[in-house]
Design an enzyme around this catalytic site. Structure first.
Site, PDB file in Angstrom:
ATOM      1  N   LYS A 218       0.177   5.069   8.492  1.00 38.63           N
ATOM      2  CA  LYS A 218       0.759   5.411   7.174  1.00 38.63           C
ATOM      3  C   LYS A 218      -0.355   5.586   6.139  1.00 38.63           C
ATOM      4  O   LYS A 218      -0.359   6.532   5.359  1.00 38.63           O
ATOM      5  CB  LYS A 218       1.735   4.297   6.764  1.00 38.63           C
TER       6      LYS A 218
ATOM      7  N   LYS B 292      -7.403   1.837  -2.601  1.00 41.65           N
ATOM      8  CA  LYS B 292      -6.963   1.220  -1.343  1.00 41.65           C
ATOM      9  C   LYS B 292      -6.982   2.239  -0.195  1.00 41.65           C
ATOM     10  O   LYS B 292      -7.399   1.929   0.922  1.00 41.65           O
ATOM     11  CB  LYS B 292      -5.552   0.639  -1.555  1.00 41.65           C
TER      12      LYS B 292
ATOM     13  N   THR C 122       0.864  -1.185   0.000  1.00 41.33           N
ATOM     14  CA  THR C 122       0.000   0.000   0.000  1.00 41.33           C
ATOM     15  C   THR C 122       0.898   1.232   0.000  1.00 41.33           C
ATOM     16  O   THR C 122       1.621   1.481   0.971  1.00 41.33           O
ATOM     17  CB  THR C 122      -0.904   0.036   1.249  1.00 41.33           C
TER      18      THR C 122
HETATM   19  P1  NAP Z   1       5.128  -6.131   7.780  1.00 43.19           P
HETATM   20  O1  NAP Z   1       4.788  -7.410   8.420  1.00 43.19           O
HETATM   21  O2  NAP Z   1       5.572  -4.992   8.608  1.00 43.19           O
HETATM   22  O3  NAP Z   1       6.243  -6.431   6.647  1.00 43.19           O
HETATM   23  C1  NAP Z   1       6.846  -5.375   5.974  1.00 43.19           C
HETATM   24  C2  NAP Z   1       7.882  -5.886   4.978  1.00 43.19           C
HETATM   25  O4  NAP Z   1       8.600  -4.747   4.474  1.00 43.19           O
HETATM   26  C3  NAP Z   1       8.932  -6.820   5.581  1.00 43.19           C
HETATM   27  O5  NAP Z   1       9.333  -7.744   4.620  1.00 43.19           O
HETATM   28  C4  NAP Z   1      10.068  -5.854   5.922  1.00 43.19           C
HETATM   29  O6  NAP Z   1      11.341  -6.485   5.965  1.00 43.19           O
HETATM   30  C5  NAP Z   1      10.001  -4.949   4.720  1.00 43.19           C
HETATM   31  N1  NAP Z   1      10.653  -3.661   4.958  1.00 43.19           N
HETATM   32  C6  NAP Z   1      10.260  -2.657   5.788  1.00 43.19           C
HETATM   33  N2  NAP Z   1      11.096  -1.598   5.689  1.00 43.19           N
HETATM   34  C7  NAP Z   1      12.037  -1.961   4.775  1.00 43.19           C
HETATM   35  C8  NAP Z   1      13.164  -1.280   4.224  1.00 43.19           C
HETATM   36  N3  NAP Z   1      13.489  -0.023   4.588  1.00 43.19           N
HETATM   37  N4  NAP Z   1      13.914  -1.951   3.330  1.00 43.19           N
HETATM   38  C9  NAP Z   1      13.607  -3.207   2.951  1.00 43.19           C
HETATM   39  N5  NAP Z   1      12.552  -3.895   3.428  1.00 43.19           N
HETATM   40  C10 NAP Z   1      11.773  -3.265   4.317  1.00 43.19           C
HETATM   41  O7  NAP Z   1       3.917  -5.573   6.909  1.00 43.19           O
HETATM   42  P2  NAP Z   1       2.627  -6.328   6.353  1.00 43.19           P
HETATM   43  O8  NAP Z   1       1.578  -6.312   7.377  1.00 43.19           O
HETATM   44  O9  NAP Z   1       3.040  -7.593   5.709  1.00 43.19           O
HETATM   45  O10 NAP Z   1       2.153  -5.261   5.243  1.00 43.19           O
HETATM   46  C11 NAP Z   1       2.812  -5.148   3.990  1.00 43.19           C
HETATM   47  C12 NAP Z   1       2.056  -4.124   3.151  1.00 43.19           C
HETATM   48  O11 NAP Z   1       0.708  -4.558   2.962  1.00 43.19           O
HETATM   49  C13 NAP Z   1       1.950  -2.729   3.788  1.00 43.19           C
HETATM   50  O12 NAP Z   1       2.022  -1.769   2.760  1.00 43.19           O
HETATM   51  C14 NAP Z   1       0.579  -2.736   4.432  1.00 43.19           C
HETATM   52  O13 NAP Z   1       0.042  -1.437   4.557  1.00 43.19           O
HETATM   53  C15 NAP Z   1      -0.196  -3.584   3.457  1.00 43.19           C
HETATM   54  N6  NAP Z   1      -1.332  -4.316   4.017  1.00 43.19           N
HETATM   55  C16 NAP Z   1      -1.225  -4.969   5.208  1.00 43.19           C
HETATM   56  C17 NAP Z   1      -2.313  -5.666   5.705  1.00 43.19           C
HETATM   57  C18 NAP Z   1      -2.274  -6.377   7.040  1.00 43.19           C
HETATM   58  O14 NAP Z   1      -3.348  -6.687   7.571  1.00 43.19           O
HETATM   59  N7  NAP Z   1      -1.126  -6.671   7.614  1.00 43.19           N
HETATM   60  C19 NAP Z   1      -3.514  -5.699   5.000  1.00 43.19           C
HETATM   61  C20 NAP Z   1      -3.598  -5.049   3.765  1.00 43.19           C
HETATM   62  C21 NAP Z   1      -2.489  -4.360   3.283  1.00 43.19           C
HETATM   63  P3  NAP Z   1      11.922  -7.067   7.356  1.00 43.19           P
HETATM   64  O15 NAP Z   1      11.292  -8.418   7.514  1.00 43.19           O
HETATM   65  O16 NAP Z   1      13.373  -7.081   7.162  1.00 43.19           O
HETATM   66  O17 NAP Z   1      11.489  -6.097   8.448  1.00 43.19           O
END
Ligand code: NAP
Length: 288
Positions: free
Chosen positions: A239, A170, A95
């Site tokens: 965010k 989104k 997102t």
């Molecule tokens: P998350 O668990 O926090 O995972 C984030 C990912 O981004 C991890 O692989 C992390 O790597 C990587 N990352 C963060 N900062 C980075 C950087 N500076 N350089 C390289 N890699 C980096 O997030 P998530 O919940 O899976 O969400 C992922 C996306 O989907 C987001 O945009 C979120 O808004 C969206 N989303 C989430 C949900 C939900 O319910 N969780 C639902 C819909 C949409 P590391 O493992 O090394 O930290």
């Protein structure tokens, strides 16, 4: 089809696992390398850079925390763009804001490759169950050729036209979700604070026109007020609010309630709740 997957957080690890289960050849990369292990045990290959993923994949998917994280895996000598060439595709499912999506599309096309932005609605469980809603926009040709892969991660997949539209959709979706969750937290605080039983309050909500799966899922957690294990981390919701407000500013659309909801989430972040589930915003609302 050979699929690359970059960003193995809560969502990405479950989505990549479903691609593997669906019989696709998957190559992964994650900043924290140990997150690749589980997928490697299930048959994924592990590459040593985002560029290497793109070089060996027909389509490279990214599922990153925020726009900065997308740029960090997209750009530079070891980035996804460096590994793209004619005939390949890049799908960003993170997102992000419209500008990031447009920039990704431009950089991808400069390499002769095709681009889709494809953010998702649905959290940890829908990601595991492959029941996400996927909002796609960008190159229709890539949408058509990768639809069978997207179907291994989601149940509702919708094409929205030119890139930028999926980010807009989104952000509007999550604005509604954050507002609904805030109303639930305030209703529960009022009900409990004035002596009502929280379970009965939730029962009443669930029997009327405002019943919904999110209240059913988050209501008991908010009532218990103990653990908020992250399904959707609060920092990501803040965010999304920030990006929605920025989009609204650009088009001159007032968002009265959302601006206030954002302040609540900022307050929760300042209280150290960023890594908890977004339902932990109730801690800011509820009386101690
Ligand atoms: P998350 O668990 O926090 O995972 C984030 C990912 O981004 C991890 O692989 C992390 O790597 C990587 N990352 C963060 N900062 C980075 C950087 N500076 N350089 C390289 N890699 C980096 O997030 P998530 O919940 O899976 O969400 C992922 C996306 O989907 C987001 O945009 C979120 O808004 C969206 N989303 C989430 C949900 C939900 O319910 N969780 C639902 C819909 C949409 P590391 O493992 O090394 O930290």
């Amino acid at each position: 089809m050979k699929v690359g997957f970059i960003g193995l957080g809560i969502m990405g690890s479950a989505m990549a696992a479903n691609l593997l289960k669906g019989g696709l050849q998957v190559t992964v990369w994650n900043r924290t390398a140990q997150s690749c292990q589980l997928l490697a045990n299930s048959g994924a290959s592990v590459a040593d850079s985002p560029r290497a993923v793109a070089e060996c994949s027909d389509v490279t998917i990214a599922m990153m925390a925020n726009p900065e994280a997308v740029r960090s895996v997209r750009d530079g000598v070891d980035g996804i763009i460096a590994g793209l060439s004619r005939g390949k595709g890049f799908i960003d499912m993170s997102t992000v804001d419209v500008e990031t999506a447009l920039e990704s599309a431009r950089l991808t096309r400069e390499k002769g490759a095709l681009f889709l932005e494809a953010p998702v609605a649905g959290s940890r469980k829908p990601a595991e169950d492959a029941t996400l809603t996927i909002m796609a926009a960008g190159d229709r040709e890539l949408y058509d050729s990768s639809l069978s892969s997207l179907e291994k991660m989601g149940k509702k997949i919708i094409f929205l036209g030119a890139e930028g539209n999926a980010s807009r959709m989104k952000l509007a979706n999550n604005l509604v979700m954050s507002g609904m969750l805030t109303a639930l937290c305030e209703g529960m605080a009022l009900a409990a604070g004035s002596g009502l039983d929280s379970a009965q309050f939730l029962e009443v909500l669930d029997s009327g026109a405002i019943a919904n799966p999110m209240f059913r899922l988050k209501g008991p957690q908010i009532a218990a007020n103990t653990e908020f294990p992250p399904a959707f981390p609060l920092k990501h919701m803040q965010k999304d609010l920030r990006l929605a407000l920025r989009l609204a500013e650009e088009i001159g659309q007032p968002l009265f309630a959302t601006a206030m909801v954002n302040e609540l989430y900022k307050s929760a972040l300042a209280d150290g709740l960023g890594d908890a589930d977004f339902a932990a915003v109730s801690r800011v609302i509820r009386k101690p």
